[in-house]
Design a protein around this motif. Structure first.
Motif, PDB file in Angstrom:
ATOM      1  N   CYS A 115       0.955  -4.344 -11.028  1.00 15.87           N
ATOM      2  CA  CYS A 115       2.040  -3.680 -10.300  1.00 15.87           C
ATOM      3  C   CYS A 115       2.169  -2.217 -10.739  1.00 15.87           C
ATOM      4  O   CYS A 115       2.356  -1.947 -11.920  1.00 15.87           O
ATOM      5  CB  CYS A 115       3.352  -4.421 -10.540  1.00 15.87           C
ATOM      6  SG  CYS A 115       4.782  -3.629  -9.772  1.00 15.87           S
ATOM      7  N   CYS A 118       5.924  -1.708 -12.344  1.00 17.33           N
ATOM      8  CA  CYS A 118       6.417  -2.278 -13.601  1.00 17.33           C
ATOM      9  C   CYS A 118       5.339  -2.806 -14.546  1.00 17.33           C
ATOM     10  O   CYS A 118       5.640  -3.151 -15.679  1.00 17.33           O
ATOM     11  CB  CYS A 118       7.424  -3.386 -13.304  1.00 17.33           C
ATOM     12  SG  CYS A 118       6.656  -4.906 -12.729  1.00 17.33           S
ATOM     13  N   CYS A 134       4.157  -6.207  -7.682  1.00 16.55           N
ATOM     14  CA  CYS A 134       4.436  -7.621  -7.929  1.00 16.55           C
ATOM     15  C   CYS A 134       5.487  -8.103  -6.921  1.00 16.55           C
ATOM     16  O   CYS A 134       6.074  -7.299  -6.192  1.00 16.55           O
ATOM     17  CB  CYS A 134       4.922  -7.827  -9.368  1.00 16.55           C
ATOM     18  SG  CYS A 134       6.525  -7.094  -9.721  1.00 16.55           S
ATOM     19  N   CYS A 137       9.110  -6.487  -7.489  1.00 17.17           N
ATOM     20  CA  CYS A 137       9.220  -5.089  -7.039  1.00 17.17           C
ATOM     21  C   CYS A 137       9.102  -5.000  -5.516  1.00 17.17           C
ATOM     22  O   CYS A 137       9.725  -4.142  -4.892  1.00 17.17           O
ATOM     23  CB  CYS A 137       8.159  -4.220  -7.709  1.00 17.17           C
ATOM     24  SG  CYS A 137       8.451  -3.970  -9.477  1.00 17.17           S
TER      25      CYS A 137
HETATM   26 ZN   LIG Z   1       6.574  -4.938 -10.428  1.00 19.94          ZN
END
Ligand SMILES: [Zn+2]
Length: 147
Positions: A115, A118, A134, A137
């Motif tokens: 991701c 994050c 991900c 998110c």
């Molecule tokens: Zn993420």
């Protein structure tokens, strides 16, 4: 990437990011790291690998016979642009060799599984604007844009 992480990488790898504050006429590094914080660890390990290899190479034939400035000028890898494109990391670098090109290739491939926001495991999604993020998110960005 946030200023804090940008600064951290530049301080840890001053030789690779020596053009970070260079002129926009000479390097795209003046724009900084054009991607999310989630890829920090990919860049950190990539640069660790690049610099470790380069420091080792410096001690080998024929490089060990070169004056410092000649080695730095011709064999020290220097990043020229780091950004996101079509959901993946792009790491452009001068003075690479086959080993470093391979390391960059792995780092760029890994970015399609991590991701960008994050750093959690992610997948590449989207049609017009392709991003690797991900599920969490992805949900957050949906709420943000009211879709
Ligand atoms: Zn993420």
């Amino acid at each position: 990437m946030t200023d804090e992480k940008d600064k951290l990488l530049c301080e840890k790898y001053p030789k690779i990011f020596r053009d970070r504050n260079g002129s926009m006429h000479e390097t795209c590094m003046c724009w900084g790291f054009d991607h999310g914080d989630g890829w920090f660890n990919i860049i950190d390990t990539l640069c660790g690998t690049i610099q470790h290899h380069t420091d080792w190479k410096r001690k080998q034939q024929p490089y060990c016979k070169m004056p410092d400035d000649v080695f730095e000028e011709n064999h020290q890898p220097v990043a020229s642009q780091v950004k996101e494109k079509f959901g993946g990391l792009r790491f452009y670098c001068d003075n690479t060799d086959d080993y470093i090109d391979g390391a960059i290739s792995i780092a760029e491939s890994m970015s399609y599984r991590i991701c960008e926001d994050c750093g959690s495991p992610g997948t590449t999604r989207g049609k017009g604007w392709i991003r690797t993020i991900c599920d969490a998110c992805n949900d957050k960005s949906k709420i943000g844009s009211n879709n």
